[in-house]
Motif scaffolding. Structure first.
Motif, PDB file in Angstrom:
ATOM      1  N   ALA A   1       0.319  -0.933  -0.032  1.00 29.85           N
ATOM      2  CA  ALA A   1       0.271   0.011  -0.018  1.00 29.85           C
ATOM      3  C   ALA A   1       0.846   1.116  -0.188  1.00 29.85           C
ATOM      4  O   ALA A   1       0.224   2.184  -0.299  1.00 29.85           O
ATOM      5  CB  ALA A   1      -1.120  -0.089   1.239  1.00 29.85           C
ATOM      6  N   ASN A   2       2.376   0.972   0.290  1.00 24.25           N
ATOM      7  CA  ASN A   2       3.123   2.651   0.646  1.00 24.25           C
ATOM      8  C   ASN A   2       3.626   2.592  -1.521  1.00 24.25           C
ATOM      9  O   ASN A   2       3.832   2.448  -1.830  1.00 24.25           O
ATOM     10  CB  ASN A   2       4.566   2.023   0.883  1.00 24.25           C
ATOM     11  CG  ASN A   2       5.066   3.707   0.828  1.00 24.25           C
ATOM     12  OD1 ASN A   2       5.010   4.165   0.141  1.00 24.25           O
ATOM     13  ND2 ASN A   2       6.236   3.152   1.898  1.00 24.25           N
ATOM     14  N   PRO A   3       2.719   4.180  -1.562  1.00 29.87           N
ATOM     15  CA  PRO A   3       2.606   4.811  -2.854  1.00 29.87           C
ATOM     16  C   PRO A   3       4.327   4.543  -3.534  1.00 29.87           C
ATOM     17  O   PRO A   3       4.432   4.667  -4.161  1.00 29.87           O
ATOM     18  CB  PRO A   3       2.576   5.885  -2.218  1.00 29.87           C
ATOM     19  CG  PRO A   3       1.582   6.502  -1.161  1.00 29.87           C
ATOM     20  CD  PRO A   3       2.201   5.029  -0.128  1.00 29.87           C
ATOM     21  N   ALA A   4       5.313   4.667  -2.362  1.00 31.74           N
ATOM     22  CA  ALA A   4       6.479   4.160  -3.113  1.00 31.74           C
ATOM     23  C   ALA A   4       6.412   3.150  -3.634  1.00 31.74           C
ATOM     24  O   ALA A   4       7.664   2.797  -4.287  1.00 31.74           O
ATOM     25  CB  ALA A   4       7.706   4.844  -2.090  1.00 31.74           C
ATOM     26  N   ASN A   5       6.087   2.155  -3.266  1.00 29.48           N
ATOM     27  CA  ASN A   5       5.810   1.124  -3.741  1.00 29.48           C
ATOM     28  C   ASN A   5       5.643   0.664  -5.126  1.00 29.48           C
ATOM     29  O   ASN A   5       4.844   0.806  -5.367  1.00 29.48           O
ATOM     30  CB  ASN A   5       5.776  -0.393  -2.800  1.00 29.48           C
ATOM     31  CG  ASN A   5       5.810  -1.594  -2.867  1.00 29.48           C
ATOM     32  OD1 ASN A   5       5.676  -2.381  -3.690  1.00 29.48           O
ATOM     33  ND2 ASN A   5       6.553  -2.751  -1.828  1.00 29.48           N
TER      34      ASN A   5
END
Length: 76
Positions: free
Chosen positions: A26-30
Motif C-alpha cells: 500500500a505504500n505509494p513508493a512501492n
C-alpha cells in the motif's frame, strides 16, 4: 483458498503503511502494482485496495509473516 493460481506473490512481511491500510504493498513508493501493469500482468494499474481483483487474473498474494515488523530480521 484457490489451488489453481498461475502465480503466487509472496512478500516477507507487511510494512507500516501496508499494515495500517490493510492492503498489500500500500505504500505509494512501492512499485509492485505499477510493475504488474507495466509488465503486462494486468490490463491496468490496480490500487492496493483492489488486491482481491488479482484472483481474476489467476494471481494470489501473501506474506511469510502476516504481522508488522521493523525489518525482515525481526521474525524470531
Amino acid at each position: 483458498m484457490r489451488r489453481d493460481l498461475t502465480v503466487l506473490f509472496c512478500g516477507i512481511n507487511p510494512g507500516r503503511v501496508s499494515a495500517t491500510a490493510g492492503f498489500h504493498y500500500a505504500n505509494p513508493a512501492n512499485l509492485f502494482w505499477r510493475g504488474l501493469y507495466e509488465g503486462g500482468l494486468t490490463p491496468r494499474q490496480l490500487k492496493p485496495e483492489e488486491t482481491a481483483r488479482l484472483l481474476e487474473y489467476g494471481y494470489g498474494i501473501t506474506d511469510l509473516v502476516s504481522r508488522l515488523t521493523r525489518s525482515s530480521g525481526d521474525f524470531v
